[in-house]
Scaffold this motif. Sequence first.
Motif, PDB file in Angstrom:
ATOM      1  N   SER A 212      33.700  36.811   4.801  1.00 52.46           N
ATOM      2  CA  SER A 212      35.003  37.432   5.058  1.00 52.46           C
ATOM      3  C   SER A 212      35.900  36.528   5.886  1.00 52.46           C
ATOM      4  N   ALA A 213      35.311  35.788   6.828  1.00 56.74           N
ATOM      5  CA  ALA A 213      36.111  34.889   7.660  1.00 56.74           C
ATOM      6  C   ALA A 213      36.769  33.810   6.819  1.00 56.74           C
ATOM      7  N   VAL A 214      36.015  33.270   5.861  1.00 54.91           N
ATOM      8  CA  VAL A 214      36.565  32.228   4.980  1.00 54.91           C
ATOM      9  C   VAL A 214      37.547  32.839   3.975  1.00 54.91           C
ATOM     10  N   GLY A 215      37.148  33.945   3.357  1.00 54.41           N
ATOM     11  CA  GLY A 215      37.970  34.565   2.319  1.00 54.41           C
ATOM     12  C   GLY A 215      39.293  35.090   2.829  1.00 54.41           C
ATOM     13  N   SER A 216      39.285  35.682   4.015  1.00 56.39           N
ATOM     14  CA  SER A 216      40.532  36.252   4.540  1.00 56.39           C
ATOM     15  C   SER A 216      41.554  35.164   4.848  1.00 56.39           C
ATOM     16  N   VAL A 217      41.092  34.052   5.413  1.00 56.36           N
ATOM     17  CA  VAL A 217      42.004  32.948   5.716  1.00 56.36           C
ATOM     18  C   VAL A 217      42.541  32.330   4.425  1.00 56.36           C
ATOM     19  N   PHE A 218      41.664  32.144   3.448  1.00 57.31           N
ATOM     20  CA  PHE A 218      42.086  31.540   2.185  1.00 57.31           C
ATOM     21  C   PHE A 218      43.114  32.421   1.476  1.00 57.31           C
ATOM     22  N   GLY A 219      42.869  33.733   1.436  1.00 59.61           N
ATOM     23  CA  GLY A 219      43.812  34.644   0.798  1.00 59.61           C
ATOM     24  C   GLY A 219      45.150  34.660   1.498  1.00 59.61           C
ATOM     25  N   ASP A 220      45.125  34.694   2.818  1.00 61.58           N
ATOM     26  CA  ASP A 220      46.348  34.693   3.605  1.00 61.58           C
ATOM     27  C   ASP A 220      47.162  33.429   3.342  1.00 61.58           C
ATOM     28  N   LEU A 221      46.507  32.284   3.401  1.00 62.74           N
ATOM     29  CA  LEU A 221      47.207  31.017   3.201  1.00 62.74           C
ATOM     30  C   LEU A 221      47.728  30.875   1.767  1.00 62.74           C
ATOM     31  N   SER A 222      46.971  31.400   0.807  1.00 63.84           N
ATOM     32  CA  SER A 222      47.386  31.296  -0.599  1.00 63.84           C
ATOM     33  C   SER A 222      48.733  31.961  -0.828  1.00 63.84           C
ATOM     34  N   PHE A 223      48.901  33.161  -0.304  1.00 68.59           N
ATOM     35  CA  PHE A 223      50.166  33.867  -0.519  1.00 68.59           C
ATOM     36  C   PHE A 223      51.255  33.391   0.439  1.00 68.59           C
ATOM     37  N   SER A 224      50.847  32.771   1.552  1.00 65.87           N
ATOM     38  CA  SER A 224      51.835  32.163   2.443  1.00 65.87           C
ATOM     39  C   SER A 224      52.468  30.930   1.793  1.00 65.87           C
ATOM     40  N   VAL A 225      51.680  30.198   1.009  1.00 64.20           N
ATOM     41  CA  VAL A 225      52.217  29.032   0.298  1.00 64.20           C
ATOM     42  C   VAL A 225      53.370  29.440  -0.602  1.00 64.20           C
ATOM     43  N   ILE A 226      53.192  30.552  -1.310  1.00 61.55           N
ATOM     44  CA  ILE A 226      54.247  31.031  -2.213  1.00 61.55           C
ATOM     45  C   ILE A 226      55.504  31.373  -1.417  1.00 61.55           C
ATOM     46  N   LYS A 227      55.325  32.026  -0.267  1.00 65.37           N
ATOM     47  CA  LYS A 227      56.489  32.374   0.563  1.00 65.37           C
ATOM     48  C   LYS A 227      57.210  31.126   1.051  1.00 65.37           C
ATOM     49  N   ARG A 228      56.454  30.119   1.433  1.00 67.76           N
ATOM     50  CA  ARG A 228      57.086  28.887   1.914  1.00 67.76           C
ATOM     51  C   ARG A 228      57.860  28.200   0.790  1.00 67.76           C
ATOM     52  N   GLN A 229      57.272  28.181  -0.401  1.00 70.60           N
ATOM     53  CA  GLN A 229      57.921  27.507  -1.520  1.00 70.60           C
ATOM     54  C   GLN A 229      59.170  28.240  -1.989  1.00 70.60           C
ATOM     55  N   THR A 230      59.179  29.551  -1.863  1.00 71.53           N
ATOM     56  CA  THR A 230      60.331  30.334  -2.334  1.00 71.53           C
ATOM     57  C   THR A 230      61.306  30.664  -1.209  1.00 71.53           C
ATOM     58  N   GLY A 231      60.976  30.296   0.016  1.00 71.94           N
ATOM     59  CA  GLY A 231      61.896  30.457   1.134  1.00 71.94           C
ATOM     60  C   GLY A 231      62.087  31.874   1.626  1.00 71.94           C
ATOM     61  N   ILE A 232      61.065  32.739   1.480  1.00 78.15           N
ATOM     62  CA  ILE A 232      61.175  34.111   1.981  1.00 78.15           C
ATOM     63  C   ILE A 232      60.259  34.294   3.190  1.00 78.15           C
ATOM     64  N   LYS A 233      60.603  35.246   4.046  1.00 72.95           N
ATOM     65  CA  LYS A 233      59.782  35.537   5.223  1.00 72.95           C
ATOM     66  C   LYS A 233      58.691  36.536   4.886  1.00 72.95           C
ATOM     67  N   ASP A 234      59.068  37.589   4.175  1.00 74.23           N
ATOM     68  CA  ASP A 234      58.121  38.629   3.763  1.00 74.23           C
ATOM     69  C   ASP A 234      58.357  38.950   2.295  1.00 74.23           C
ATOM     70  N   TYR A 235      57.335  39.537   1.668  1.00 76.01           N
ATOM     71  CA  TYR A 235      57.466  39.937   0.272  1.00 76.01           C
ATOM     72  C   TYR A 235      58.259  41.233   0.129  1.00 76.01           C
ATOM     73  N   GLY A 236      58.392  41.975   1.210  1.00 65.01           N
ATOM     74  CA  GLY A 236      59.127  43.232   1.151  1.00 65.01           C
ATOM     75  C   GLY A 236      59.184  43.869   2.521  1.00 65.01           C
ATOM     76  N   ASN A 237      59.688  45.090   2.587  1.00 70.02           N
ATOM     77  CA  ASN A 237      59.760  45.831   3.853  1.00 70.02           C
ATOM     78  C   ASN A 237      59.221  47.242   3.673  1.00 70.02           C
ATOM     79  N   LEU A 238      58.290  47.400   2.751  1.00 73.55           N
ATOM     80  CA  LEU A 238      57.723  48.720   2.459  1.00 73.55           C
ATOM     81  C   LEU A 238      57.005  49.304   3.676  1.00 73.55           C
ATOM     82  N   ILE A 239      56.247  48.463   4.372  1.00 74.87           N
ATOM     83  CA  ILE A 239      55.471  48.918   5.526  1.00 74.87           C
ATOM     84  C   ILE A 239      56.123  48.359   6.786  1.00 74.87           C
TER      85      ILE A 239
END
Length: 271
Positions: A212-239
């Motif tokens: 879980s320690a490895v998987g959680s970091v990898f998942g977090d970074l994977s979707f953070s890469v997309i945010k950095r490339q597309t220039g957004i801070k968050d994917y939404g404001n639902l929560i």
Amino acid sequence: MKTRVIAAVVLLPLLLLVVLALPKVFTAILFGAAGALAAYELLFATGLVKERRLIVYSAVSAFLMSIWSFTGQNQAFGTLLVVGTFAAFFGEMMASHIKLSFDKVSMCLVAALLVPYLLTSLVRIHVLALGRFYILIPFLMAFLPDTGAYFAGVKFGKHKLAPVISPKKTVEGVVGGAVSAIMGMLLYAFILSMCFDMRVNYLYAVIYGLASAVGSVFGDLSFSVIKRQTGIKDYGNLIPGHGGILDRFDSMMVVGPLAEVLVLLIPLAVK
């Protein structure tokens, strides 16, 4: 931070109510809706795809992926879902007289099939014979290392893990997250043994924690890469305080399938 805590205090009990107390079909509906919203966020919120029909196809496919997971992964249903999704997108490409690019279609396929397949690992775990006990495992595997990493990072963090992708993540935080995850999984195994008379394997609990320690970091970074490339801070404001579905469940996209594999191959607890 206050808004983030209040949202967690309100929403977490509701989530646990759905997955632990209500009929399992409600979990499938809940994560089907979450998958549909995740598809929207990945395509529209990032600006990668703006065509409404493509987003609707992706959202519908994502929801149906959860139903497929709930109904026992029927082969005919799964094949029809994949082929139907493929036909919808490539039909749009042909109807546009090749103006719709293959890049966009590929992004839609990721949003429509891959992301919801990863997320609905929770549904597939839940429908197992001991699913009501196993379903908490992926949540623990996602949130324990995240929480441990936050506090360890604040207290001891000095060495940046991925400064370009996620500036706040540190090596010390990852280590703290691993310790937190291992301790939490050992405690959960103990509770299952003492309170529910189940046979548990504490070595497996350590393996779950490390994974879980490895998987959680990898998942977090994977979707953070997309945010950095597309220039957004968050994917939404639902929560409030957390962002969108992909902001809150980014680590779950990897941890959930990992938990599914571990539960099937080396179950933490058995009757």
